[in-house]
Design a protein around this motif. Structure first.
Motif, PDB file in Angstrom:
ATOM      1  N   GLU A 420       0.839  -1.190   0.000  1.00  0.00           N
ATOM      2  CA  GLU A 420       0.000   0.000   0.000  1.00  0.00           C
ATOM      3  C   GLU A 420       0.881   1.250   0.000  1.00  0.00           C
ATOM      4  OE1 GLU A 420      -3.393   2.228   2.750  1.00  0.00           O
ATOM      5  OE2 GLU A 420      -2.745   0.180   3.224  1.00  0.00           O
ATOM      6  N   TRP A 421       0.575   2.182  -0.897  1.00  0.00           N
ATOM      7  CA  TRP A 421       1.345   3.427  -1.013  1.00  0.00           C
ATOM      8  C   TRP A 421       0.429   4.619  -0.704  1.00  0.00           C
ATOM      9  CZ3 TRP A 421       6.565   3.782  -2.242  1.00  0.00           C
ATOM     10  CH2 TRP A 421       7.176   2.576  -2.615  1.00  0.00           C
ATOM     11  N   ILE A 422       0.992   5.604  -0.029  1.00  0.00           N
ATOM     12  CA  ILE A 422       0.243   6.821   0.315  1.00  0.00           C
ATOM     13  C   ILE A 422       0.986   8.016  -0.276  1.00  0.00           C
ATOM     14  CG2 ILE A 422      -0.591   8.299   2.190  1.00  0.00           C
ATOM     15  CD1 ILE A 422      -0.657   5.797   3.947  1.00  0.00           C
ATOM     16  N   PHE A 423       0.269   8.816  -1.057  1.00  0.00           N
ATOM     17  CA  PHE A 423       0.845  10.015  -1.683  1.00  0.00           C
ATOM     18  C   PHE A 423       0.273  11.264  -1.059  1.00  0.00           C
ATOM     19  CE2 PHE A 423       1.268   6.704  -4.880  1.00  0.00           C
ATOM     20  CZ  PHE A 423       2.591   6.853  -5.275  1.00  0.00           C
TER      21      PHE A 423
END
Length: 423
Positions: A420-423
């Protein structure tokens, strides 16, 4: 190819094997029969009351391939496949029975501990002796001398006769000489396994360096698939003296390892033949797809999998037991260890009878490749291994084909989680 540094054309190597049979009792009829058979069957005299017959054995048969300058070729196969015989023929230690070999360059071979060394001479003297055998001038050897000694890490014992060296010291010095005296072709057998892990890594790095930066060719035999994959860019698979496959190193390793993985995703035993002891019997181990629990042996990276382990608890009353498995990839790396004990803070107690434990693996956890439950253990009281089963279940995972902008498979790593990636 015409400009190949090594060209092998239909080589074969034949040996004559002797089989001795003891004859306990010989009647007149047997003697007459053997005399008649001897007209057609080759034999020679042995000890009294014995018959020695000869048999032809082809260690190599119709082997052909080319190796280009700078290639790093891994030769793969089971014990007895002909790998070491092939290297001995290429190193001109033994002559082929059939075929033709063209070598365009000097060959340095490291086939067994102490190859080319004289045990009574010191390490210093053996460096010059081995270099001379390889065709080097004294000036060339002297120029490389300090570098060889530093790599081998034997400065303290340089003037000691090598017969007093340990096998690891022998290998370090022998490899250092072979790798540093600038042969065009470097041939290395399983001998590096004698050294410690740090030195093996150092040797693999050196072989890769001389190939990539100096354009030298390396032929490497090992049963360590991780080392093969790390060093080599091409593979040759041998089986029963014949070349059965050649291609990229990853493709060759996969082709070789698939022989051991197909059709074994489930193992089941009848109760009277089940492995175990007086505490418990192991009944079944199975890997299956959650969404498609059929009998396919190949799964995809997009499928969630279940590993089911079933045993029968023979002990009356409550018993503290855990089931543990080691999941190993095709190169022998332990991907992870799973255990029922990971789920409970306190000891899990089971009553007598069937015990079924299911471990669920999420999708996109494992890379495409071959996997093996290398060890399944029944553990008592959180520390006592009651019994274990080896290599019971093997299965394969293929890459899931998705759209152009879908999830892309990572090229390296033991696992491939969807993070999971958060920008």
């Amino acid at each position: 190819m015409a400009n190949a540094i090594i060209k092998v054309e239909n080589i074969g190597k034949k040996y004559i094997l002797d089989h001795q049979q003891r004859e306990q009792y010989m009647s007149l009829r047997d003697i007459v029969a053997n005399k008649v058979k001897g007209i057609w069957k080759k034999k020679k005299e042995g000890p009294p009351g014995s018959l020695i017959t000869k048999e032809e054995f082809w260690a190599l048969k119709n082997v052909s391939f080319d190796v280009q300058k700078g290639e790093r070729v891994g030769i793969i196969g089971r014990n007895g496949a002909g790998k070491s015989t092939l290297l001995k023929v290429l190193s001109r230690i033994t002559e082929p029975t059939d075929g033709k070999i063209v070598l365009r360059g000097r060959v340095a071979s490291l086939l067994e501990v102490g190859t080319g060394f004289h045990p009574e001479l010191s390490g210093r003297e053996n460096i010059y002796l081995n270099g001379a055998i390889l065709g080097m001038s004294r000036a060339e050897i002297k120029r490389k001398f300090d570098e060889i000694v530093a790599f081998a890490e034997v400065e303290k014992f340089l003037d000691t006769p090598v017969k007093r060296y340990s096998s690891g010291m022998y290998v370090r010095l022998a490899f250092a000489v072979a790798a540093h005296l600038e042969p065009e072709i470097l041939v290395v057998d399983e001998v590096l396994a004698v050294g410690d892990a740090q030195f093996q890594k150092k040797c693999l790095g050196k072989m890769k360096d001389v190939s990539t930066n100096e354009g030298r060719t390396v032929l490497f035999v090992s049963h360590n698939m991780a080392a093969m994959q790390s060093l080599c860019n091409r593979g040759i698979l041998m089986e029963k003296g014949k070349l059965v496959y050649q291609g990229g190193i990853n493709e060759t390793i996969s082709f070789y390892l698939k022989q051991f993985t197909e059709g074994k995703r489930k193992a089941e035993w009848a109760f009277d033949k089940a492995p175990g002891n007086e505490l418990a019997k192991f009944i079944r181990a199975e890997v299956r797809s959650v969404i498609n629990p059929g009998i396919a042996n190949v799964f995809t990276t997009g499928e969630s999998l279940e590993i089911e382990l079933v045993f029968y608890n023979l002990k009356k009353g409550l018993t503290a037991l855990d089931v543990t498995f080691h999941l190993v990839d095709e190169l022998g790396h332990v991907v992870f260890v799973g255990s029922t004990g990971q789920q409970y803070t306190e000891t899990k107690l089971f009553s007598d009878g069937d015990v079924r434990a299911v471990c669920r693996l999420p999708e996109n956890l494992l890379h495409a490749g071959s996997y093996n439950l290398s060890r399944i253990l029944l553990v008592q009281d959180r520390g006592i291994v009651n019994f274990e089963i080896k290599d019971a279940v093997q299965f394969e995972i293929a890459e899931k084909q998705e759209g152009q902008w879908g999830w892309m498979a990572a090229k390296e790593g033991v696992v491939k989680p969807r993070l999971e990636w958060i920008f």
